[in-house]
Each structure stands twice: as structure tokens, then as C-alpha cells.
Design a protein around this motif. Structure first.
Motif, PDB file in Angstrom:
ATOM      1  N   UNK A 200       0.709  -1.025   0.081  1.00 37.76           N
ATOM      2  CA  UNK A 200       0.105   0.007   0.143  1.00 37.76           C
ATOM      3  C   UNK A 200       0.832   1.256  -0.075  1.00 37.76           C
ATOM      4  N   UNK A 201       1.925   1.319   0.816  1.00 42.02           N
ATOM      5  CA  UNK A 201       2.723   2.409   1.098  1.00 42.02           C
ATOM      6  C   UNK A 201       3.187   2.780  -0.477  1.00 42.02           C
ATOM      7  N   UNK A 202       4.039   1.738  -0.963  1.00 41.71           N
ATOM      8  CA  UNK A 202       4.632   1.846  -2.416  1.00 41.71           C
ATOM      9  C   UNK A 202       3.722   2.287  -3.420  1.00 41.71           C
ATOM     10  N   UNK A 203       2.426   1.906  -3.334  1.00 45.90           N
ATOM     11  CA  UNK A 203       1.473   2.550  -4.578  1.00 45.90           C
ATOM     12  C   UNK A 203       0.861   3.791  -4.239  1.00 45.90           C
ATOM     13  N   UNK A 204       1.014   4.219  -2.985  1.00 43.14           N
ATOM     14  CA  UNK A 204       0.597   5.319  -2.534  1.00 43.14           C
ATOM     15  C   UNK A 204       1.498   6.397  -2.993  1.00 43.14           C
ATOM     16  N   UNK A 205       2.819   5.992  -2.530  1.00 44.34           N
ATOM     17  CA  UNK A 205       3.906   6.863  -3.078  1.00 44.34           C
ATOM     18  C   UNK A 205       3.955   7.047  -4.598  1.00 44.34           C
ATOM     19  N   UNK A 206       3.994   6.075  -5.528  1.00 46.76           N
ATOM     20  CA  UNK A 206       4.042   6.068  -6.957  1.00 46.76           C
ATOM     21  C   UNK A 206       2.930   7.065  -7.667  1.00 46.76           C
ATOM     22  N   UNK A 208       1.329   9.344  -5.836  1.00 50.59           N
ATOM     23  CA  UNK A 208       1.118  10.685  -5.511  1.00 50.59           C
ATOM     24  C   UNK A 208       2.379  11.245  -6.254  1.00 50.59           C
ATOM     25  N   UNK A 209       3.533  10.413  -6.452  1.00 49.39           N
ATOM     26  CA  UNK A 209       4.489  10.933  -7.182  1.00 49.39           C
ATOM     27  C   UNK A 209       4.223  11.137  -8.789  1.00 49.39           C
ATOM     28  N   UNK A 210       3.533  10.251  -9.439  1.00 47.00           N
ATOM     29  CA  UNK A 210       3.010  10.613 -10.766  1.00 47.00           C
ATOM     30  C   UNK A 210       2.212  12.043 -10.975  1.00 47.00           C
ATOM     31  N   UNK A 211       1.285  12.346  -9.757  1.00 45.32           N
ATOM     32  CA  UNK A 211       0.663  13.281  -9.979  1.00 45.32           C
ATOM     33  C   UNK A 211       1.440  14.530  -9.711  1.00 45.32           C
ATOM     34  N   UNK A 212       2.496  14.473  -8.908  1.00 43.24           N
ATOM     35  CA  UNK A 212       3.204  15.705  -8.857  1.00 43.24           C
ATOM     36  C   UNK A 212       4.048  16.006 -10.076  1.00 43.24           C
ATOM     37  N   UNK A 213       4.859  15.101 -10.414  1.00 49.57           N
ATOM     38  CA  UNK A 213       5.473  15.054 -11.683  1.00 49.57           C
ATOM     39  C   UNK A 213       4.640  15.834 -12.884  1.00 49.57           C
ATOM     40  N   UNK A 214       3.631  15.404 -13.014  1.00 47.40           N
ATOM     41  CA  UNK A 214       2.507  15.921 -14.100  1.00 47.40           C
ATOM     42  C   UNK A 214       2.297  17.376 -13.856  1.00 47.40           C
ATOM     43  N   UNK A 215       2.237  17.632 -12.451  1.00 48.19           N
ATOM     44  CA  UNK A 215       1.878  19.082 -12.168  1.00 48.19           C
ATOM     45  C   UNK A 215       3.081  19.941 -12.019  1.00 48.19           C
ATOM     46  N   UNK A 216       4.324  19.626 -11.530  1.00 45.21           N
ATOM     47  CA  UNK A 216       5.128  20.462 -11.158  1.00 45.21           C
ATOM     48  C   UNK A 216       6.614  20.167 -12.109  1.00 45.21           C
ATOM     49  N   UNK A 223      10.654  17.565  -4.240  1.00 47.65           N
ATOM     50  CA  UNK A 223       9.514  17.143  -3.364  1.00 47.65           C
ATOM     51  C   UNK A 223       9.165  15.802  -3.582  1.00 47.65           C
ATOM     52  N   UNK A 224       9.348  15.156  -4.532  1.00 43.63           N
ATOM     53  CA  UNK A 224       9.118  13.437  -4.405  1.00 43.63           C
ATOM     54  C   UNK A 224       9.987  12.924  -3.588  1.00 43.63           C
ATOM     55  N   UNK A 225      11.433  13.138  -3.541  1.00 45.01           N
ATOM     56  CA  UNK A 225      12.152  12.704  -2.745  1.00 45.01           C
ATOM     57  C   UNK A 225      12.162  13.254  -0.956  1.00 45.01           C
ATOM     58  N   UNK A 226      11.681  14.430  -1.049  1.00 43.14           N
ATOM     59  CA  UNK A 226      11.442  14.693   0.559  1.00 43.14           C
ATOM     60  C   UNK A 226      10.232  14.064   0.997  1.00 43.14           C
ATOM     61  N   UNK A 227       9.176  13.986   0.229  1.00 41.96           N
ATOM     62  CA  UNK A 227       7.825  12.824   0.403  1.00 41.96           C
ATOM     63  C   UNK A 227       8.184  11.539   0.565  1.00 41.96           C
ATOM     64  N   UNK A 228       9.039  10.771  -0.100  1.00 40.79           N
ATOM     65  CA  UNK A 228       9.893   9.426  -0.048  1.00 40.79           C
ATOM     66  C   UNK A 228      10.306   9.324   1.491  1.00 40.79           C
TER      67      UNK A 228
END
Length: 239
Positions: A200-206, A208-216, A223-228
Motif C-alpha cells: 500500500x505504501x509503495x502504491x501510494x507513493x507512486x 502521488x509521485x506521478x501526480x506531482x510530476x505531471x503538475x510540477x 519534492x518527491x524525494x522529500x515525500x519519500x
């Protein structure tokens, strides 16, 4: 013959890192960043292929760290050197200017030393077969290579000015070096099986990361590495 396939993939990582080093020295951060990403892809798949072919061994483990030392150790150190130097550093004039600012670009190479120490520890640490302890060097490398790209392409002037600030770069250099060698448990993105319940944690991370990449875009990387790191600390079982 099949036992050499993962090692050839690892050498692909080393080749990418070596070429990226050349581009980083020349100040071509886009090419260097692209090659670092490609090297990290090779780094991910060499272990995957080794497990798939059931040919994991000590040679592959050592070779993997040596390749990572270039792609995720030397290259980010050179890029941080350039960020401190702001592309104005001239080695031929260095001996004529023994000031703090003349030596400051070399401070970025602390990342290279920290990566080397982290990789050496990783090779003898039996606790890191399923997860990581300390920030993996590829994550640190991605963070650093994103900085000049953010500075170049971001429309947010505050962020551009922040990356140009030497005090900020000093803090980032020290903090990333600390994170690589800190006793902080971080989850691995390697999947043994693909059930949602156990990952679950891995899927959640992936997701959210995709959404952040598309946006920013490039700004998404640090930001993704900090989130990780934050998600790993939150989800880690409490002792």
C-alpha cells in the motif's frame, strides 16, 4: 553466459555515469541529468534481472556499488560544484585567489564523499536486503541534478533565487550527506509480489509521485524525494 547479463547491465550504468561526468564538467546539465536517469534505470534493472535469472552474487553487488559511485556519487558532486561556482570558476586562476569563495565550490564534493561512505556501508550491511537505511545514492543524485534544471526552467523566481543562494546549497549538501548515512529506515520500491495490501505504501507513493510530476515537472523531483523520506519515517514500524 546468463550470469554475466546483470553485470553487463550494471556496466551500462557505469557507462552512463562516466559520460554524464563529462557533460557535468562541461556544464551541460540536461545531458548529464538524462544520462544519470538512464544509469539509474540500468541500476534498477540489473538487480531485477539478476533475481529473475537467479544469478545474484558478490561480484554483482560490488560492481553495482562501483557503478553507483560514478553515476550517483561523482556526477552530483560535480553538479553541486558548478552550482556553487555559478559557472564562473576558472581552474587556471584558482592559485591567484586564495579566498573563501574560491574554495567554496569544492564544498559540493562532500556529496561525493558521503555517497562513497554510504555505498561502502551498504555492501557490508546485512540489514538492507529488503529495505534501505539512509537515503539511497540514486535518490540523492536525482535531487541534485534537478536543481540546475529547476533553476533554468522554473517560472518561480523565489525557487530560482533559492538555488542560487550559497547558504541554501551548503544546507542541502550537508543535509543530503547526513541523510545518506543516517540510521533512518526507508522502504524499497522493489516488489516481491503486487498485492495492494502488502504494498500500500509503495502504491501510494507512486501514485502521488506521478501526480506531482505531471503538475510540477522538474520541481517535482526534490519534492518527491522529500515525500519519500517523510512517508518512510511515518510508515516505518515503531520499535
Amino acid at each position: 553466459m546468463k550470469k554475466h547479463i546483470p553485470n553487463l547491465i550494471t556496466l551500462g550504468n557505469l557507462l552512463c555515469g562516466t559520460i554524464a561526468t563529462i557533460f557535468a564538467v562541461q556544464g551541460d546539465f540536461e545531458a548529464a541529468g538524462l544520462l544519470v536517469v538512464l544509469g539509474i534505470v540500468f541500476d534498477f534493472f540489473d538487480g531485477f534481472v539478476a533475481r529473475l535469472l537467479n544469478v545474484s552474487g558478490e561480484l554483482g553487488k560490488q560492481l553495482d556499488s562501483l557503478a553507483d559511485m560514478v553515476t550517483s556519487g561523482v556526477v552530483p558532486g560535480i553538479i553541486m560544484f558548478n552550482l556553487f561556482a555559478d559557472k564562473q570558476f576558472e581552474i587556471e586562476n584558482f592559485t591567484d585567489n586564495f579566498t573563501l569563495s574560491a574554495f567554496l565550490p569544492f564544498f559540493g564534493l562532500i556529496l561525493t564523499l558521503g555517497a562513497c561512505y554510504r555505498l561502502a556501508k551498504f555492501n557490508i550491511d546485512t540489514r538492507q536486503s529488503e529495505s534501505f537505511i539512509g537515503l539511497p545514492t540514486p535518490a540523492m543524485s536525482l535531487f541534485v541534478i534537478s536543481l540546475p534544471l529547476i533553476q533554468e526552467y522554473s517560472d518561480i523566481h523565489f525557487v530560482q533565487n533559492l538555488i542560487s543562494n550559497n547558504y541554501f546549497l551548503i544546507i542541502i549538501t550537508l543535509f543530503l550527506t547526513y541523510l545518506m548515512n543516517a540510521e533512518i529506515p526507508l522502504f524499497s520500491l522493489k516488489f516481491k509480489e503486487y498485492s495492494i495490501k502488502n504494498n500500500l505504501v509503495k502504491y501510494l507513493f507512486l501514485l502521488i509521485s506521478i501526480l506531482i510530476i505531471i503538475t510540477l515537472q522538474f520541481l517535482s523531483i526534490p519534492l518527491i524525494i522529500a515525500f519519500y523520506v517523510i512517508l518512510s519515517v511515518i510508515s516505518s514500524p515503531q520499535k
